[in-house]
Design a protein around this motif. Structure first.
Motif, PDB file in Angstrom:
ATOM      1  N   ASP A   4       0.921  -1.190   0.100  1.00 13.58           N
ATOM      2  CA  ASP A   4      -0.122  -0.050  -0.024  1.00 13.58           C
ATOM      3  C   ASP A   4       0.913   1.294   0.115  1.00 13.58           C
ATOM      4  O   ASP A   4       0.454   2.268  -0.694  1.00 13.58           O
ATOM      5  CB  ASP A   4      -1.001   0.085   1.207  1.00 13.58           C
ATOM      6  CG  ASP A   4      -1.865  -1.223   1.284  1.00 13.58           C
ATOM      7  OD1 ASP A   4      -2.257  -1.711   0.111  1.00 13.58           O
ATOM      8  OD2 ASP A   4      -2.578  -1.389   2.267  1.00 13.58           O
ATOM      9  N   THR A   5       1.918   1.242   0.913  1.00 10.32           N
ATOM     10  CA  THR A   5       2.508   2.305   0.839  1.00 10.32           C
ATOM     11  C   THR A   5       3.533   2.608  -0.505  1.00 10.32           C
ATOM     12  O   THR A   5       3.541   3.605  -0.971  1.00 10.32           O
ATOM     13  CB  THR A   5       3.852   2.160   2.062  1.00 10.32           C
ATOM     14  OG1 THR A   5       3.212   2.158   3.186  1.00 10.32           O
ATOM     15  CG2 THR A   5       4.870   3.200   2.015  1.00 10.32           C
ATOM     16  N   ILE A   6       3.850   1.509  -1.207  1.00 12.46           N
ATOM     17  CA  ILE A   6       4.441   1.651  -2.432  1.00 12.46           C
ATOM     18  C   ILE A   6       3.468   2.344  -3.420  1.00 12.46           C
ATOM     19  O   ILE A   6       3.847   3.318  -4.240  1.00 12.46           O
ATOM     20  CB  ILE A   6       5.189   0.495  -3.088  1.00 12.46           C
ATOM     21  CG1 ILE A   6       6.329   0.193  -2.081  1.00 12.46           C
ATOM     22  CG2 ILE A   6       5.575   0.440  -4.499  1.00 12.46           C
ATOM     23  CD1 ILE A   6       6.952  -1.457  -2.252  1.00 12.46           C
ATOM     24  N   ILE A   7       2.256   1.679  -3.508  1.00 13.60           N
ATOM     25  CA  ILE A   7       1.289   2.195  -4.581  1.00 13.60           C
ATOM     26  C   ILE A   7       0.873   3.863  -4.160  1.00 13.60           C
ATOM     27  O   ILE A   7       0.939   4.476  -5.119  1.00 13.60           O
ATOM     28  CB  ILE A   7      -0.059   1.426  -4.208  1.00 13.60           C
ATOM     29  CG1 ILE A   7       0.233   0.168  -4.867  1.00 13.60           C
ATOM     30  CG2 ILE A   7      -1.179   2.056  -4.927  1.00 13.60           C
ATOM     31  CD1 ILE A   7      -0.843  -0.894  -4.245  1.00 13.60           C
ATOM     32  N   GLU A   8       0.928   4.023  -2.844  1.00 13.11           N
ATOM     33  CA  GLU A   8       0.527   5.628  -2.598  1.00 13.11           C
ATOM     34  C   GLU A   8       1.799   6.499  -2.999  1.00 13.11           C
ATOM     35  O   GLU A   8       1.647   7.408  -3.683  1.00 13.11           O
ATOM     36  CB  GLU A   8       0.377   5.779  -0.977  1.00 13.11           C
ATOM     37  CG  GLU A   8      -0.838   5.159  -0.516  1.00 13.11           C
ATOM     38  CD  GLU A   8      -0.865   5.215   1.136  1.00 13.11           C
ATOM     39  OE1 GLU A   8      -0.161   5.739   1.694  1.00 13.11           O
ATOM     40  OE2 GLU A   8      -1.614   4.308   1.609  1.00 13.11           O
ATOM     41  N   LYS A   9       3.166   6.136  -2.863  1.00  8.37           N
ATOM     42  CA  LYS A   9       4.212   6.914  -3.258  1.00  8.37           C
ATOM     43  C   LYS A   9       4.318   6.989  -4.662  1.00  8.37           C
ATOM     44  O   LYS A   9       4.457   8.010  -5.262  1.00  8.37           O
ATOM     45  CB  LYS A   9       5.639   6.280  -2.384  1.00  8.37           C
ATOM     46  CG  LYS A   9       5.453   6.529  -1.007  1.00  8.37           C
ATOM     47  CD  LYS A   9       6.721   6.020  -0.528  1.00  8.37           C
ATOM     48  CE  LYS A   9       7.029   6.298   0.988  1.00  8.37           C
ATOM     49  NZ  LYS A   9       7.257   7.819   1.246  1.00  8.37           N
ATOM     50  N   LEU A  10       4.061   5.860  -5.422  1.00 15.73           N
ATOM     51  CA  LEU A  10       4.323   5.828  -6.862  1.00 15.73           C
ATOM     52  C   LEU A  10       3.292   6.689  -7.339  1.00 15.73           C
ATOM     53  O   LEU A  10       3.506   7.625  -8.614  1.00 15.73           O
ATOM     54  CB  LEU A  10       4.587   4.511  -7.345  1.00 15.73           C
ATOM     55  CG  LEU A  10       5.752   3.809  -7.134  1.00 15.73           C
ATOM     56  CD1 LEU A  10       6.006   2.534  -7.850  1.00 15.73           C
ATOM     57  CD2 LEU A  10       6.740   4.874  -7.639  1.00 15.73           C
ATOM     58  N   THR A  11       1.919   6.693  -7.053  1.00 12.58           N
ATOM     59  CA  THR A  11       0.801   7.141  -7.444  1.00 12.58           C
ATOM     60  C   THR A  11       0.921   8.808  -7.375  1.00 12.58           C
ATOM     61  O   THR A  11       0.419   9.628  -8.255  1.00 12.58           O
ATOM     62  CB  THR A  11      -0.363   6.505  -6.855  1.00 12.58           C
ATOM     63  OG1 THR A  11      -0.557   5.384  -7.077  1.00 12.58           O
ATOM     64  CG2 THR A  11      -1.762   7.488  -7.336  1.00 12.58           C
ATOM     65  N   ALA A  12       1.525   9.183  -6.079  1.00 13.09           N
ATOM     66  CA  ALA A  12       1.562  10.470  -6.106  1.00 13.09           C
ATOM     67  C   ALA A  12       2.878  11.233  -6.815  1.00 13.09           C
ATOM     68  O   ALA A  12       2.766  12.418  -7.124  1.00 13.09           O
ATOM     69  CB  ALA A  12       2.035  10.766  -4.277  1.00 13.09           C
TER      70      ALA A  12
END
Length: 102
Positions: A4-12
């Protein structure tokens, strides 16, 4: 959860058109529930015209904090939208783990 953290960071960080983040730790000789082997498939326009090394550096720049700690290996697949279309949205699967023992 690391995924979830990776998804949030890359999406941002990028205008992601397609993103897959998979915890492949279960394929390796690690403790159950580990988050040590991560596979990332990212498709974004920012990768257009940028070589593979620079693409990976961009991704690692935004994930350095998230990848500190238990992460042992990252399988990173980065594509421009045109490259992704040419590949018909498919990548090479990760190989079976050959290291360690039970």
């Amino acid at each position: 959860m690391l995924q979830d953290t990776i998804i949030e960071k890359l999406t941002a960080a990028f205008q992601i058109q397609h993103l897959e983040v998979e915890n492949e730790s279960h394929m390796h000789n690690v403790e159950p529930g580990s988050e040590s082997h991560i596979r990332i498939v990212a498709v974004a326009s920012i990768f257009d015209g940028i070589n593979l090394v620079k693409r990976h550096k961009l991704v690692y720049k935004h994930l350095s904090d998230a990848l500190d700690g238990p992460v042992h290996a990252v399988s990173l697949h980065t594509f421009s939208p045109t490259e992704w279309l040419k590949k018909n949205g498919e990548t090479t699967p990760s190989p079976d783990c050959l290291g360690g023992s039970s």
